[in-house]
Design an enzyme around this catalytic site. Sequence first.
Site, PDB file in Angstrom:
ATOM      1  N   TYR A 176       0.833  -1.201   0.000  1.00 15.63           N
ATOM      2  CA  TYR A 176       0.000   0.000   0.000  1.00 15.63           C
ATOM      3  C   TYR A 176       0.871   1.256   0.000  1.00 15.63           C
ATOM      4  O   TYR A 176       0.700   2.145  -0.842  1.00 15.63           O
ATOM      5  CB  TYR A 176      -0.928  -0.007   1.211  1.00 15.63           C
ATOM      6  CG  TYR A 176      -1.781   1.241   1.335  1.00 15.63           C
ATOM      7  CD1 TYR A 176      -2.916   1.404   0.546  1.00 15.63           C
ATOM      8  CD2 TYR A 176      -1.455   2.248   2.242  1.00 15.63           C
ATOM      9  CE1 TYR A 176      -3.703   2.542   0.650  1.00 15.63           C
ATOM     10  CE2 TYR A 176      -2.236   3.382   2.360  1.00 15.63           C
ATOM     11  CZ  TYR A 176      -3.351   3.536   1.564  1.00 15.63           C
ATOM     12  OH  TYR A 176      -4.117   4.672   1.669  1.00 15.63           O
ATOM     13  N   LYS A 180       1.165   3.812  -3.147  1.00 16.42           N
ATOM     14  CA  LYS A 180       0.678   5.175  -2.955  1.00 16.42           C
ATOM     15  C   LYS A 180       1.793   6.180  -3.250  1.00 16.42           C
ATOM     16  O   LYS A 180       1.521   7.277  -3.773  1.00 16.42           O
ATOM     17  CB  LYS A 180       0.158   5.365  -1.525  1.00 16.42           C
ATOM     18  CG  LYS A 180      -1.114   4.601  -1.205  1.00 16.42           C
ATOM     19  CD  LYS A 180      -2.337   5.147  -1.937  1.00 16.42           C
ATOM     20  CE  LYS A 180      -2.845   6.417  -1.316  1.00 16.42           C
ATOM     21  NZ  LYS A 180      -4.129   6.873  -1.917  1.00 16.42           N
TER      22      LYS A 180
END
Length: 417
Positions: A176, A180
């Site tokens: 993640y 991101k």
Amino acid sequence: MKANPAGSSSEACRAAGQAPQQKTQATHRQAPRQKVLVTGGGGYLGFSLGSSLAKSGSSVLLLDLRRPQWELSPGTEFIQADVRDEEALYRAFKGVDCVFHVASYGMSGAEKLQKEQIESINVGGTKVVINVCVRRRVPRLIYTSTVNVVFGGKPIEQGDEDSVPYFPLEKHVDHYSRTKAIADQLTLMANGTPLPGGGTLWTCVLRPPGIYGPEEQRHLPRVASHIKKRLFMFRFGDRRTRMNWVHVHNLVQAHVLAAEALTAAKSYVASGQAYYINDGESVNLFEWMAPLFEKLGYSQPWIQVPTSWVYLTAAVMEYLHLALRPIYSVPPLLTRSEVRSVAVTHTFQIAKARAQLGYAPDKFRFADVVEQYVRSTSQRPCGSSPQTLLRLLLGLLLLLGLLALALHLLGLQPSFV
């Protein structure tokens, strides 16, 4: 998160905190002066933002694979689509003046371990959003990033946008944060892209920490569930460790202001910029969560364990989840990146957002949010029997003891910072 240049930013912000709770009422208003689209509009933040923008006069499209669990506000329309589907986005982006790219995947729990899904949505989906913004001549794009693009386990105290670099992509322990960070950079690199037939795509990114607020569906319910199962009897990390949080009301305000700051009226001051967004306060997680334990009727964590043990336990949980996933789902209690977030100080200044965007966070109390959560849950906490608690405690202590023995025999000391 969307900006609402069509209406007053203060009016939009006042509506943000209550957006998920409000019920649709028939109202009469003038025709909206701008059209905005929120990806991830079915989620808590995206829906709150879209509802606020609609109330202040914008025509709002909420795009998501999941329909919102709340009733749509007047002025909002839901479009069921995948951010990876370029043609679906091309149809949805027609006539749109501003896009808020909120959609993402893999923020917490077992989701953090689904590498392919995370990569395709967070990176692939962002590329599609940028491409369609150019094809449809959308002039403004605001991306909802995260502080995790710069945090990877090393302490950060009152970091700012100029002095704290991206954390090296290859050193992130979770997909993640890594994806991101890639999407964050892609968005900023897209700033200044010429649009077909004239005009320019202006972009910026906002980097919030964890979000809380009325009817938040991810963090608070998950922690509450663990508390009720007596899985939070342990605490770890230094009591001086600090982190930031942001109330949904304040985060919506920041997005509204960021969109306004990508217009000629504001001299495009936010173009190509990144902003840390939080409540302007730093807290210790366990102290901050105290009202939740109290309201649920449980004692706070009282057994202190070494962070290195917790980190190794999280690594084992991740391995078991991935190994057994084809047969049986074993959701990890904590992941390694979550252990780092709890145990390592990472706080950020909001001076840049204050100065350039006019961001002025309102004061909120987590205890008030907890009170609303407890009132909304019909079941009273049912405590576990003493025998169950004893077995759980002994089992966890045995697991930690075995991990410590393995570390000692192997001469290893896991590093979480």
